[in-house]
Design a protein around this motif. Sequence first.
Motif, PDB file in Angstrom:
ATOM      1  N   VAL A  66       0.834  -1.194   0.000  1.00  0.00           N
ATOM      2  CA  VAL A  66       0.000   0.000   0.000  1.00  0.00           C
ATOM      3  C   VAL A  66       0.870   1.247   0.000  1.00  0.00           C
ATOM      4  CG1 VAL A  66      -1.658   1.326   1.361  1.00  0.00           C
ATOM      5  CG2 VAL A  66      -1.923  -1.133   1.201  1.00  0.00           C
ATOM      6  N   VAL A  67       0.457   2.221  -0.813  1.00  0.00           N
ATOM      7  CA  VAL A  67       1.115   3.532  -0.811  1.00  0.00           C
ATOM      8  C   VAL A  67       0.097   4.525  -0.260  1.00  0.00           C
ATOM      9  CG1 VAL A  67       2.145   5.342  -2.245  1.00  0.00           C
ATOM     10  CG2 VAL A  67       2.518   2.911  -2.817  1.00  0.00           C
ATOM     11  N   PHE A  68       0.444   5.195   0.831  1.00  0.00           N
ATOM     12  CA  PHE A  68      -0.430   6.213   1.395  1.00  0.00           C
ATOM     13  C   PHE A  68       0.093   7.588   1.009  1.00  0.00           C
ATOM     14  CE2 PHE A  68      -0.791   2.734   4.580  1.00  0.00           C
ATOM     15  CZ  PHE A  68      -2.149   2.489   4.455  1.00  0.00           C
ATOM     16  N   VAL A  69      -0.810   8.477   0.577  1.00  0.00           N
ATOM     17  CA  VAL A  69      -0.398   9.843   0.234  1.00  0.00           C
ATOM     18  C   VAL A  69      -1.336  10.801   0.962  1.00  0.00           C
ATOM     19  CG1 VAL A  69       0.018  11.504  -1.614  1.00  0.00           C
ATOM     20  CG2 VAL A  69       0.318   9.053  -2.064  1.00  0.00           C
ATOM     21  N   ALA A  70      -0.753  11.703   1.771  1.00  0.00           N
ATOM     22  CA  ALA A  70      -1.575  12.677   2.496  1.00  0.00           C
ATOM     23  C   ALA A  70      -1.072  14.072   2.194  1.00  0.00           C
ATOM     24  CB  ALA A  70      -1.490  12.421   3.992  1.00  0.00           C
ATOM     25  N   GLY A  71      -1.999  14.972   1.975  1.00  0.00           N
ATOM     26  CA  GLY A  71      -1.643  16.384   1.806  1.00  0.00           C
ATOM     27  C   GLY A  71      -2.290  17.182   2.927  1.00  0.00           C
ATOM     28  N   GLY A  72      -1.477  17.899   3.735  1.00  0.00           N
ATOM     29  CA  GLY A  72      -2.019  18.759   4.793  1.00  0.00           C
ATOM     30  C   GLY A  72      -2.884  17.991   5.770  1.00  0.00           C
ATOM     31  N   ILE A  73      -4.086  18.511   6.025  1.00  0.00           N
ATOM     32  CA  ILE A  73      -4.960  17.918   7.033  1.00  0.00           C
ATOM     33  C   ILE A  73      -5.485  16.551   6.567  1.00  0.00           C
ATOM     34  CG2 ILE A  73      -7.115  18.999   6.253  1.00  0.00           C
ATOM     35  CD1 ILE A  73      -5.919  18.572   9.904  1.00  0.00           C
ATOM     36  N   GLY A  74      -5.260  16.215   5.311  1.00  0.00           N
ATOM     37  CA  GLY A  74      -5.618  14.885   4.789  1.00  0.00           C
ATOM     38  C   GLY A  74      -4.872  13.769   5.513  1.00  0.00           C
TER      39      GLY A  74
ATOM     40  N   MET B 235      -5.019   4.786   8.854  1.00  0.00           N
ATOM     41  CA  MET B 235      -4.829   3.645   7.944  1.00  0.00           C
ATOM     42  C   MET B 235      -3.400   3.106   8.019  1.00  0.00           C
ATOM     43  SD  MET B 235      -6.851   4.683   4.533  1.00  0.00           S
ATOM     44  CE  MET B 235      -8.487   4.067   4.261  1.00  0.00           C
ATOM     45  N   ALA B 236      -2.440   4.037   8.085  1.00  0.00           N
ATOM     46  CA  ALA B 236      -1.041   3.597   8.127  1.00  0.00           C
ATOM     47  C   ALA B 236      -0.776   2.831   9.422  1.00  0.00           C
ATOM     48  CB  ALA B 236      -0.103   4.799   8.002  1.00  0.00           C
TER      49      ALA B 236
ATOM     50  N   LEU C 289       4.443   5.762   3.469  1.00  0.00           N
ATOM     51  CA  LEU C 289       3.575   6.898   3.793  1.00  0.00           C
ATOM     52  C   LEU C 289       4.238   8.180   3.301  1.00  0.00           C
ATOM     53  CD1 LEU C 289       1.346   8.451   5.258  1.00  0.00           C
ATOM     54  CD2 LEU C 289       2.444   7.894   7.432  1.00  0.00           C
ATOM     55  N   HIS C 290       3.563   8.870   2.377  1.00  0.00           N
ATOM     56  CA  HIS C 290       4.086  10.124   1.815  1.00  0.00           C
ATOM     57  C   HIS C 290       3.209  11.258   2.330  1.00  0.00           C
ATOM     58  CE1 HIS C 290       6.594   7.833  -1.041  1.00  0.00           C
ATOM     59  NE2 HIS C 290       5.567   6.987  -1.031  1.00  0.00           N
ATOM     60  N   TYR C 291       3.843  12.219   3.028  1.00  0.00           N
ATOM     61  CA  TYR C 291       3.075  13.271   3.707  1.00  0.00           C
ATOM     62  C   TYR C 291       3.602  14.622   3.236  1.00  0.00           C
ATOM     63  CZ  TYR C 291       1.167  15.757   7.878  1.00  0.00           C
ATOM     64  OH  TYR C 291       0.518  16.609   8.736  1.00  0.00           O
ATOM     65  N   CYS C 292       2.739  15.417   2.583  1.00  0.00           N
ATOM     66  CA  CYS C 292       3.187  16.720   2.070  1.00  0.00           C
ATOM     67  C   CYS C 292       2.500  17.872   2.795  1.00  0.00           C
ATOM     68  CB  CYS C 292       2.869  16.918   0.590  1.00  0.00           C
ATOM     69  SG  CYS C 292       2.350  15.507  -0.328  1.00  0.00           S
ATOM     70  N   GLY C 293       3.230  18.989   2.878  1.00  0.00           N
ATOM     71  CA  GLY C 293       2.650  20.196   3.466  1.00  0.00           C
ATOM     72  C   GLY C 293       3.491  21.388   3.092  1.00  0.00           C
ATOM     73  N   ARG C 294       2.930  22.590   3.365  1.00  0.00           N
ATOM     74  CA  ARG C 294       3.696  23.785   2.984  1.00  0.00           C
ATOM     75  C   ARG C 294       4.837  24.055   3.951  1.00  0.00           C
ATOM     76  NH1 ARG C 294      -1.116  27.091   2.543  1.00  0.00           N
ATOM     77  NH2 ARG C 294      -2.060  26.289   0.653  1.00  0.00           N
ATOM     78  N   SER C 295       4.535  23.906   5.260  1.00  0.00           N
ATOM     79  CA  SER C 295       5.594  24.168   6.243  1.00  0.00           C
ATOM     80  C   SER C 295       5.500  23.141   7.352  1.00  0.00           C
ATOM     81  CB  SER C 295       5.412  25.568   6.841  1.00  0.00           C
ATOM     82  OG  SER C 295       4.259  25.567   7.648  1.00  0.00           O
ATOM     83  N   ARG C 296       6.622  22.856   7.975  1.00  0.00           N
ATOM     84  CA  ARG C 296       6.638  21.851   9.048  1.00  0.00           C
ATOM     85  C   ARG C 296       5.699  22.251  10.186  1.00  0.00           C
ATOM     86  NH1 ARG C 296      10.584  17.819  10.507  1.00  0.00           N
ATOM     87  NH2 ARG C 296      11.728  18.357   8.608  1.00  0.00           N
TER      88      ARG C 296
ATOM     89  N   GLY D 205       9.065   5.483  11.225  1.00  0.00           N
ATOM     90  CA  GLY D 205      10.487   5.482  10.865  1.00  0.00           C
ATOM     91  C   GLY D 205      10.699   5.734   9.387  1.00  0.00           C
ATOM     92  N   PRO D 206      11.535   4.923   8.745  1.00  0.00           N
ATOM     93  CA  PRO D 206      11.894   5.192   7.347  1.00  0.00           C
ATOM     94  C   PRO D 206      10.740   4.973   6.354  1.00  0.00           C
ATOM     95  CG  PRO D 206      12.938   3.169   8.145  1.00  0.00           C
ATOM     96  CD  PRO D 206      12.277   3.792   9.319  1.00  0.00           C
ATOM     97  N   ARG D 207       9.672   4.375   6.785  1.00  0.00           N
ATOM     98  CA  ARG D 207       8.545   4.217   5.850  1.00  0.00           C
ATOM     99  C   ARG D 207       7.844   5.555   5.598  1.00  0.00           C
ATOM    100  NH1 ARG D 207       6.818  -1.055   4.865  1.00  0.00           N
ATOM    101  NH2 ARG D 207       7.721  -2.619   6.259  1.00  0.00           N
ATOM    102  N   LEU D 208       8.131   6.562   6.449  1.00  0.00           N
ATOM    103  CA  LEU D 208       7.506   7.878   6.274  1.00  0.00           C
ATOM    104  C   LEU D 208       8.413   8.786   5.465  1.00  0.00           C
ATOM    105  CD1 LEU D 208       5.375  10.099   7.110  1.00  0.00           C
ATOM    106  CD2 LEU D 208       6.895  10.575   9.044  1.00  0.00           C
ATOM    107  N   GLN D 209       7.851   9.397   4.441  1.00  0.00           N
ATOM    108  CA  GLN D 209       8.581  10.408   3.658  1.00  0.00           C
ATOM    109  C   GLN D 209       7.845  11.729   3.812  1.00  0.00           C
ATOM    110  OE1 GLN D 209      11.453   9.987   1.698  1.00  0.00           O
ATOM    111  NE2 GLN D 209      11.522   8.015   2.748  1.00  0.00           N
ATOM    112  N   LEU D 210       8.608  12.775   4.206  1.00  0.00           N
ATOM    113  CA  LEU D 210       7.988  14.091   4.363  1.00  0.00           C
ATOM    114  C   LEU D 210       8.336  14.966   3.173  1.00  0.00           C
ATOM    115  CD1 LEU D 210       8.801  14.784   8.123  1.00  0.00           C
ATOM    116  CD2 LEU D 210       6.593  14.107   7.167  1.00  0.00           C
TER     117      LEU D 210
END
Length: 771
Positions: free
Chosen positions: A564-572, A579-580, A592-599, A613-618
Amino acid sequence: MSTPGACPVADDLAPNGCPVSAGAAAFDPFGDGYQQDPPEYLRWAREQEPIFYSPQLGYWVVTRYDAIKAIFRDNITFSPSIALEKITPTGPEANAVLASYGYAMNRTLVNEDEPAHMPRRRVLMEPFTPEALKHHEPMVRQLTREYVSRFIDHGRADLVDEMLWEVPLTVALHFLGVPEEDMDTLRQYSIAHTVNTWGRPKPQEQVAVAHAVGNFWQFAGKVLDKMRQDPDAPGWMQYGLRQQKLHPEVVTDSYLHSMMMAGIVAAHETTANATANAMKLLLQHPDAWRELCEDPSLIPNAVEECLRHNGSVAAWRRLVTQEAVVEGVTLPAGAKLLIVTSSANHDPRHFGDADLFDIRRDNASDHLTFGYGAHQCMGKNLARMEMQVFLEEFTRRLPHMRLAEQQFSYVPNTSFRGPEHLWVEWDPALNPERRDPQVLAAQAPVRIGEPSAHAITRPLVVQAVTPVAQGVVQLTLAAADGKPLPRWSAGAHIDVSCGDTGLSRQYSLCGDPADAGRWQIAVLREPASRGGSAWVHGQVKPGDRLQVRGPRSHFRLDESARRVVFVAGGIGITPISAMARRAQALGIDYQLHYCGRSRAGMAYVAELQALHGPRLQLYIGDEGRRLDVQALLATPEPDVQVYACGPQRLLDALEAASSAWPDDTLRVEHFSSTLGVLDPAKEHGFEVALKDSGLVIPVRPDQTLLQALRAANVDVQSDCEEGLCGSCEVRVLEGAVDHRDVVLTRAEREANTRMMTCCSRACGERLTLAL
Ligand code: FES
């Protein structure tokens, strides 16, 4: 009573030559066990022997939900012709008495075969539609109020004798168009009719019963003659007389005479019993009763749950017309079936935690107490309306009512059931209307038809309001009564009513699904919001009570997924984080790929890093790292699922990038609908054929399919009514669908086997649905 698991005794043989088990041999539908609690009495059968032959009754007894619904669905193989046949045949003396009255009870809507039945049902059904029933509501309210006022100062009442027999009888008489003056006579006649048809009267009782039934028959004939003098008066029988002029071969004299008598019993007795059962059940569950008193908007669903848990119709009968297989047992033509709907209503294969009495159960109205398909109870919405009005009056005027000490007794019969007496007591000094006469003026609106999921709310207390990122607060919620909350699955959301704003907003649950003590949601303050997030940020504080619906799970993790590939943007991140966590617990291979404008604006970063751990990409925009969606999905792979939640442009990019991937790879959560308002100028009308009900219903250009179905008395659940949630789904058998929801995936749309009735329509002139 048999010991569950005990093996067959070979003394008795079923007609197919098989030995009859101990449980089957002991089955006695007239004994106290069945009378007091049919689903409990048949638990062993639901679990071990879902169909069995009862030598005592000469019937095959069917006990599970799916099999009973399938039997209702096929009224050709499973004929209703024996539905009203006497379980205990009358002796020659009683038969002679009946004949002396000219008794000639004919087939009615309940027990008539095709092709006669549906044409009659079609021409007689209009007065039962929600639109036509509306004008009866004030009469029901007024009667209810009068009867409660008669005993409210007494402190003790037998609800059956002092109200529940007479009010539904009067309502039935009004509905049928019968004058009120013969109520007492009718009451006695209808009891006798029940014993005559479903009970086991002793030989000496049979003659007395036969006289009462004969009198009932003659009386019904006289009243019908009276009605013929004034066929334009209001009433279902007068409607039948007018239809007789248009369709004399369909609506015959003897048919109307039989319907008159059957209609009185059907409309009156089942409702009286159902309300007595409901009140007994509610008062035996004081928490549920208190909640209804505090929040009358729960009443419509509570009525459905009472009908499911302890309805007034325990079973129906069917005759097998051609060899058929039920639950793996081959039944010959001529076999008789007792289909125990009250047992089906407790089948855990259909109702989660089926024995639990839960007034917020969201599939309560799937119960089979009204039957299903072509012979479903036509008066179901009249009964629902009456029961809602009764409960509303009781909860408002007698919230301090409780059950008195008593033994419950039932008129012995296989099918219709309710306590003969229901004693309740209260302290009249505490009657709310003594303190505040305004109590009498208040009334909750009645919902005619099956309940809307919108009405099923749950009070939760805010335990904590915690900032979890810039502009994001986390609310921790617990049950107001401190009890465990229902389980939820990763990806589920709840609907929060935003105080006095009138708004309701959906938020994904983001805590640990295994934690039944609390729920968590995270809410982003959105400058462009229509008020929901501003209300949460500005108004909500610890200790507040919120009204919440759900949880609902329309965004579900396929737990059998390989990768499974999880992709979240912001509050998503909210549904995706749950799920993750679940994927990790199940040992699924995931990223798990998590995107946002600022940390600073991204919720739960530290927590997610610690967990994944390493399964999370920011991907943090102002730190110079952006998610390259094209690269992420560059090479299509089989057996991979992509779950995404976030801003629309992220979802669009994923949609485009996954176009070469196998169908249904991408699964997204939508919180807003792209559906516009229905524009009749741009729509065309079409018709839907309902295979199970034998009806054809037109859908006008200015109507949704859901509205058209409900107007024709067909029950379909709904929630969002915007194509977002999936609760109004029906099965499609024929015809191309113009899908407008966001629930179905591309492949599911192409399969053309399901549709959402709140928004989707027909491409052409006609659809056939499995309803
Ligand atoms: Fe939600 Fe139709 S009611 S999709």
